[in-house]
Design an enzyme around this catalytic site. Structure first.
Site, PDB file in Angstrom:
ATOM      1  N   LYS A 183       0.845  -1.199   0.000  1.00 39.75           N
ATOM      2  CA  LYS A 183       0.000   0.000   0.000  1.00 39.75           C
ATOM      3  C   LYS A 183       0.875   1.242   0.000  1.00 39.75           C
ATOM      4  O   LYS A 183       1.576   1.530   0.974  1.00 39.75           O
ATOM      5  CB  LYS A 183      -0.897   0.048   1.242  1.00 39.75           C
ATOM      6  CG  LYS A 183      -1.912   1.176   1.132  1.00 39.75           C
ATOM      7  CD  LYS A 183      -2.496   1.591   2.446  1.00 39.75           C
ATOM      8  CE  LYS A 183      -1.733   2.694   3.121  1.00 39.75           C
ATOM      9  NZ  LYS A 183      -1.753   3.989   2.433  1.00 39.75           N
ATOM     10  N   THR A 237       6.456   6.888  13.982  1.00 45.10           N
ATOM     11  CA  THR A 237       6.533   6.023  15.162  1.00 45.10           C
ATOM     12  C   THR A 237       5.138   5.782  15.723  1.00 45.10           C
ATOM     13  O   THR A 237       4.826   4.690  16.190  1.00 45.10           O
ATOM     14  CB  THR A 237       7.464   6.671  16.210  1.00 45.10           C
ATOM     15  OG1 THR A 237       8.772   6.770  15.619  1.00 45.10           O
ATOM     16  CG2 THR A 237       7.575   5.843  17.471  1.00 45.10           C
ATOM     17  N   GLU A 238       4.305   6.792  15.610  1.00 40.57           N
ATOM     18  CA  GLU A 238       2.934   6.684  16.132  1.00 40.57           C
ATOM     19  C   GLU A 238       2.175   5.539  15.440  1.00 40.57           C
ATOM     20  O   GLU A 238       1.567   4.691  16.098  1.00 40.57           O
ATOM     21  CB  GLU A 238       2.252   8.014  15.832  1.00 40.57           C
ATOM     22  CG  GLU A 238       0.987   8.264  16.540  1.00 40.57           C
ATOM     23  CD  GLU A 238       0.335   9.525  15.959  1.00 40.57           C
ATOM     24  OE1 GLU A 238       0.992  10.266  15.196  1.00 40.57           O
ATOM     25  OE2 GLU A 238      -0.838   9.728  16.273  1.00 40.57           O
ATOM     26  N   GLY A 240       3.592   3.156  13.671  1.00 37.50           N
ATOM     27  CA  GLY A 240       4.349   1.937  13.956  1.00 37.50           C
ATOM     28  C   GLY A 240       3.859   1.288  15.243  1.00 37.50           C
ATOM     29  O   GLY A 240       3.713   0.075  15.349  1.00 37.50           O
ATOM     30  N   GLU A 257      10.390   0.723  10.222  1.00 37.85           N
ATOM     31  CA  GLU A 257      11.382   1.785   9.989  1.00 37.85           C
ATOM     32  C   GLU A 257      10.658   3.082  10.293  1.00 37.85           C
ATOM     33  O   GLU A 257       9.776   3.487   9.541  1.00 37.85           O
ATOM     34  CB  GLU A 257      11.867   1.707   8.536  1.00 37.85           C
ATOM     35  CG  GLU A 257      13.215   2.353   8.344  1.00 37.85           C
ATOM     36  CD  GLU A 257      13.111   3.807   7.964  1.00 37.85           C
ATOM     37  OE1 GLU A 257      13.095   4.643   8.900  1.00 37.85           O
ATOM     38  OE2 GLU A 257      13.028   4.107   6.760  1.00 37.85           O
ATOM     39  N   CYS A 291      13.412  10.612   6.960  1.00 36.39           N
ATOM     40  CA  CYS A 291      13.408  10.054   8.318  1.00 36.39           C
ATOM     41  C   CYS A 291      14.768  10.204   8.983  1.00 36.39           C
ATOM     42  O   CYS A 291      14.847  10.360  10.189  1.00 36.39           O
ATOM     43  CB  CYS A 291      12.967   8.602   8.295  1.00 36.39           C
ATOM     44  SG  CYS A 291      13.838   7.628   7.086  1.00 36.39           S
TER      45      CYS A 291
HETATM   46  P1  NDP Z   1       2.119   7.725   8.607  1.00 41.08           P
HETATM   47  O1  NDP Z   1       2.965   6.939   9.513  1.00 41.08           O
HETATM   48  O2  NDP Z   1       0.752   8.030   9.004  1.00 41.08           O
HETATM   49  O3  NDP Z   1       2.027   7.012   7.171  1.00 41.08           O
HETATM   50  C1  NDP Z   1       2.846   5.981   6.698  1.00 41.08           C
HETATM   51  C2  NDP Z   1       1.994   4.938   5.980  1.00 41.08           C
HETATM   52  O4  NDP Z   1       1.151   4.250   6.911  1.00 41.08           O
HETATM   53  C3  NDP Z   1       1.067   5.518   4.946  1.00 41.08           C
HETATM   54  O5  NDP Z   1       0.948   4.627   3.866  1.00 41.08           O
HETATM   55  C4  NDP Z   1      -0.230   5.620   5.724  1.00 41.08           C
HETATM   56  O6  NDP Z   1      -1.353   5.705   4.912  1.00 41.08           O
HETATM   57  C5  NDP Z   1      -0.204   4.340   6.505  1.00 41.08           C
HETATM   58  N1  NDP Z   1      -1.060   4.317   7.683  1.00 41.08           N
HETATM   59  C6  NDP Z   1      -1.620   5.355   8.361  1.00 41.08           C
HETATM   60  N2  NDP Z   1      -2.326   4.903   9.416  1.00 41.08           N
HETATM   61  C7  NDP Z   1      -2.213   3.560   9.408  1.00 41.08           C
HETATM   62  C8  NDP Z   1      -2.699   2.514  10.257  1.00 41.08           C
HETATM   63  N3  NDP Z   1      -3.452   2.780  11.316  1.00 41.08           N
HETATM   64  N4  NDP Z   1      -2.392   1.254   9.962  1.00 41.08           N
HETATM   65  C9  NDP Z   1      -1.606   0.967   8.904  1.00 41.08           C
HETATM   66  N5  NDP Z   1      -1.128   1.895   8.078  1.00 41.08           N
HETATM   67  C10 NDP Z   1      -1.411   3.181   8.313  1.00 41.08           C
HETATM   68  O7  NDP Z   1       2.866   9.041   8.267  1.00 41.08           O
HETATM   69  P2  NDP Z   1       2.179  10.394   7.786  1.00 41.08           P
HETATM   70  O8  NDP Z   1       2.124  10.326   6.342  1.00 41.08           O
HETATM   71  O9  NDP Z   1       0.889  10.656   8.443  1.00 41.08           O
HETATM   72  O10 NDP Z   1       3.190  11.456   8.315  1.00 41.08           O
HETATM   73  C11 NDP Z   1       3.098  11.927   9.660  1.00 41.08           C
HETATM   74  C12 NDP Z   1       4.471  12.083  10.273  1.00 41.08           C
HETATM   75  O11 NDP Z   1       5.120  10.820  10.259  1.00 41.08           O
HETATM   76  C13 NDP Z   1       5.418  12.977   9.515  1.00 41.08           C
HETATM   77  O12 NDP Z   1       5.276  14.310   9.845  1.00 41.08           O
HETATM   78  C14 NDP Z   1       6.747  12.435   9.940  1.00 41.08           C
HETATM   79  O13 NDP Z   1       7.094  12.992  11.174  1.00 41.08           O
HETATM   80  C15 NDP Z   1       6.492  10.960  10.090  1.00 41.08           C
HETATM   81  N6  NDP Z   1       6.904  10.197   8.924  1.00 41.08           N
HETATM   82  C16 NDP Z   1       8.054   9.494   8.981  1.00 41.08           C
HETATM   83  C17 NDP Z   1       8.495   8.786   7.898  1.00 41.08           C
HETATM   84  C18 NDP Z   1       9.736   8.008   7.928  1.00 41.08           C
HETATM   85  O14 NDP Z   1      10.249   7.644   6.879  1.00 41.08           O
HETATM   86  N7  NDP Z   1      10.271   7.707   9.078  1.00 41.08           N
HETATM   87  C19 NDP Z   1       7.774   8.799   6.635  1.00 41.08           C
HETATM   88  C20 NDP Z   1       6.532   9.521   6.669  1.00 41.08           C
HETATM   89  C21 NDP Z   1       6.155  10.193   7.771  1.00 41.08           C
HETATM   90  P3  NDP Z   1      -1.819   7.162   4.425  1.00 41.08           P
HETATM   91  O15 NDP Z   1      -0.713   7.735   3.642  1.00 41.08           O
HETATM   92  O16 NDP Z   1      -2.958   6.902   3.570  1.00 41.08           O
HETATM   93  O17 NDP Z   1      -2.132   7.927   5.653  1.00 41.08           O
END
Ligand code: NDP
Length: 791
Positions: A183, A237-238, A240, A257, A291
């Protein structure tokens, strides 16, 4: 002189979207299908705010269909063999290269990152990842003969490197014979859809790769699906944490990650101009939405003002603007909600008293843009210093000594990456091992390559992506016939005290206490638990450990930090010595095991003999479990070092009370960890008899701490403890679930096994490299060099 504009045409990407009439379905089982519920959402160009395409929103029925397609394809994909899979991965690499410009433009449009980055970094790294893993597919039978695929993998990726994260997930999974349901992030689905077309173009067997577009709810459905064998996630992390909770007890493998707040250390002897150039790359690459962004600048106090001046001067030259302009340094923020988040954190930083500096260059007036920003006068505990901002915002602090630099660098809950800048190689190599981070770049930053593992320590997650170390995430030990049943006998319910005959004196009571910091310690509860033989006779009592005892044991383990610094030779000597002392008392141990378990003496003696062999096995490995120098592309020495995790909590199986315990504890301590051990709840005397062996084996106090009592509740307490880095649990599915669920506080690693499935006497299942891998984490230290080699 000002740069003139150098626009890249969006036309090929727009044309590609137009050939799909601006609407995309789901890619399931090798065909395009509408979502069953018929829902769609739009994806936007963040630089203009204009919609790009409508994309299907996958729901429960679609997830079901995709998992079924992946399941249906998995056996044939594995049976295709190493060479067959290698051919397909190679074809994917070639095809990505053939469409590289389209991918680069589409990525820049959908994500907002500059075309220079997608063209020169993202897409080449994607192709490299597939090439590299074509090689691993080919080599799997010779390099990993005892391993098989995990099965069907659910993969959830973020928006910051949409295609690169896809490659990091799909390439190793396919190479190792798995099939996937992936996804992409809601904001950036388009390159994943183009990749699905590439899969079809090369004739990848249907169902091997399935792409489900959707939002977080689709991700949640995927993590909850019983037909998924492993989840690989990159993101916050949230989320995760939510995924760890949702998968707890399900038996799914998990790699995470997560976020970071990576330090960028500049020492006073660094080449300051090079360091500032590095800094630009560290924090303003991809608008800081990385990240491992070097978002915390730690600079030695005596050069701080000079560094700030140079940083400000360089910031003035950074161009913020259209992602499709080849002269743009900083493109658009991915979405308005991210822009709001960055703005709000910056405002909080100002309110907390930090000093903000932004360049005079202006941002475009429409679209999602944020200027490069520098904060000085930042307090180490402030929001700015602790929260992942995920934007082009650099926060700076100063240090005086190397020790202070390390302390500040590690003052974060994360541990993804770090950069160290100094011309003193001795200093760099002294600092690098002390940093709690999965990757350390020396005089460099943001170097990535398929040959090197990438992943975090602490709340930055666990598991590695890339390199040999990343492959273990996608394999499991081949199933083998059991050498004997590991079923657990039902205990006799009633305790019968064996009272002395009326005229006899009572025996001298020997009630073992707990073993903490190398000494016996009374349990805090003041309670004891009887240990029964199979007839229900009381053989003795052991202390009932509590939360307080676990706290004391963890503190003792943390106090044994010098064990991690000791060398492998010393650890090997101590393990051999332990074997020597155990051998001396082997008959006694066998007799105790036989008494507790009801086994005959010969079987119990075999268990002790296997323990001795295992001591030798891990003594042997203590100074041989080497890291590697990875063959990364470019001119780098990339050192992959195996480091201990810290404190490992170990909950032991019921059966094989001595062998189960030592099979787990020995690899942990051989690799330099300290342990808190919960021995077999029913047969704890095998563990308590060990105290004297440990005391006479020169093992420093605190390396092995033993807390007897109720295994599952104590294991849960260990899993909740923030100073415990990993919990190994061998027990019931219910107990394993409790451990996995409780582990999310500090996102600790867990290794959960069902005790009815573990055969400790088996020399492949009961010992080996998997134990050593679980006991270590890989840190990759990159040291670039110039390549003036003469023959
Ligand atoms: P998320 O962790 O929400 O998104 C990462 C992926 O997880 C997306 O495909 C998202 O879908 C999906 N997702 C969201 N909620 C769930 C769930 N409950 N169960 C399973 N999968 C889920 O990151 P965000 O895009 O919301 O970004 C928010 C913050 O996260 C950023 O500001 C940054 O601080 C951090 N972040 C860190 C990353 C890294 O590489 N370490 C990468 C991206 C963000 P969808 O996109 O549809 O919400």
């Amino acid at each position: 002189m000002e740069y003139g504009p150098a626009p890249e045409s969006a036309a090929p990407a727009q044309q590609w979207i137009a050939t799909h009439s601006g609407a995309f379905d789901l890619y399931i089982g090798g065909v395009w299908r509408k979502s069953v519920a018929g829902e769609t959402f739009e994806t936007f160009d963040p630089a203009t705010g204009q919609p790009l395409a409508a994309v299907a929103q996958a729901g429960a029925d679609d997830v079901e269909a995709a998992v079924e397609a992946a399941r249906g394809a998995q056996a044939a994909w594995w049976e295709l063999g190493a060479h067959g899979r290698a051919r397909y991965l190679y074809a994917l690499a070639r095809q990505v290269q053939k469409h590289s410009r389209l991918f680069a433009v589409l990525e820049a449009l959908d994500n907002g990152k500059p075309i220079r980055e997608t063209r020169d970094i993202d897409i080449p790294l994607v192709a490299r990842h597939f090439y590299h893993h074509a090689g691993w597919a080919q080599l799997m039978p010779t390099e990993m003969p005892d391993y098989q695929p995990v099965g069907v993998i659910g993969q959830i990726i973020p928006w910051n490197f949409p295609l690169l994260m896809l490659a990091w997930k799909i390439a190793p999974a396919l190479a190792m014979g798995n099939t996937v349901v992936l996804k992409p992030a809601e904001y950036t689905p388009l390159t994943a859809l183009l990749f699905a077309e590439v899969c079809a173009e090369i004739g990848l067997p249907a169902g091997v790769v399935n792409i489900l577009t959707g939002d977080g709810s689709t991700g949640a459905l995927l993590t909850q699906h019983a037909g998924i064998d492993k989840i690989a996630f990159t993101g916050s992390t949230e989320v995760g944490r939510l995924i760890r909770q949702a998968t707890a007890g399900s038996g799914k493998k998990l790699s995470l990650e997560l976020g970071g707040k990576s330090p960028f250390l500049i020492f006073d002897d660094a080449d300051l101009d090079a360091a500032v150039e590095g800094l630009v790359d560290a924090i303003w690459f991809n608008q800081g939405q990385v990240c491992c962004a070097g978002s915390r600048l730690l600079v030695q106090e005596n050069v701080a003002d000079r560094v700030y001046r140079k940083v400000r001067a360089r910031m003035e030259t950074l161009r913020v603007g259209s992602p499709l302009d080849k002269t743009t340094d900083i493109g658009a923020i991915v979405a308005p909600v991210q822009l709001e988040r960055i703005t709000s954190l910056v405002q909080q930083g100002q309110a907390e008293g930090a000093t903000l500096w932004q360049s005079a260059n202006t941002c475009p007036s429409t679209g999602c843009f944020f200027p490069p920003t520098l904060f000085t006068d930042v307090a180490p505990s402030s929001v700015l210093a602790q929260e992942e901002i995920f934007g082009p915002v650099l926060v700076s602090m100063t240090f005086r000594t190397p020790a202070e630099a390390v302390e500040l660098a590690n003052n974060t809950r994360y541990g993804l990456a770090a950069s160290v800048w100094t011309e003193n190689i001795g200093l760099a190599l002294d600092i690098a091992p002390k940093l709690k981070a999965g990757t350390v770049w020396v005089n460099s930053t943001n170097l990535f390559d398929a040959a090197s593992g990438f992943g975090g320590y602490r709340e930055s997650g666990y598991g590695r992506e890339g390199g040999r170390e990343g492959l273990w995430e996608y394999v499991k030990v081949k199933e083998r016939p059991k050498t004997r049943s590991a079923s657990i006998a039902t205990p006799k319910p009633v305790a019968k005290e064996v009272l002395p005959a009326a005229n006899a004196l009572p025996s001298i009571d020997r009630t073992p206490k707990l073993y903490i910091a190398g000494k016996q310690a009374r349990p805090d509860s003041g309670y004891s638990i009887p240990v029964l033989d199979p007839q229900g006779n009381v053989l003795g009592h052991v202390g009932e450990g509590t939360r307080k005892d676990i706290r004391n044991a963890v503190e003792a383990a943390r106090g044994a930090g010098s064990w991690a610094k000791s060398n492998g030779h010393l650890r090997a000597q101590i393990l051999y010595y332990l074997a020597e002392n155990l051998a001396y008392r082997s008959t006694e141990f066998a007799a105790q095991i036989a008494r507790m378990t009801g086994q005959n003496h010969a079987t119990a003696m075999q268990e002790v003999d296997l323990c001795l062999e295992r001591c030798y096995f891990y003594a042997a490995w203590a100074d041989k479990y080497d890291g590697a120098v990875h063959q990364t592309a470019g001119r780098n020495v990339t050192l992959a070092m195996n480091e201990p995790l810290g404190v490992i909590g170990i909950a032991c199986p019921t059966e094989s009370p001595l062998l189960g315990l030592l099979s787990l504890v020995l690899p942990a301590i051989a690799m330099g960890n300290a342990t808190v051990v919960l021995p077999s709840e029913r047969y704890p005397l095998a563990a308590t008899d060990l105290y004297q062996v440990l005391e006479t084996s020169d093992l420093p106090g605190g390396v092995i701490n033993i807390v007897t009592g109720k295994r599952d509740s104590l294991a849960e307490i260990l899993a909740q403890h923030d100073e415990v880095a990993s919990v190994w649990y061998v027990g019931t599915p219910e107990g394993g679930k409790r451990v996995e669920h409780a582990s999310t506080g500090n996102m600790k690693r867990t290794w959960v096994q069902d005790e009815t499935q573990c055969d400790w006497r088996d020399s492949v299942v009961g010992q080996g490299a998997e134990f050593l891998r679980q006991a270590t984490q890989v840190k990759n230290i990159w040291i670039p060099y110039t390549d003036e080699v003469s023959w």
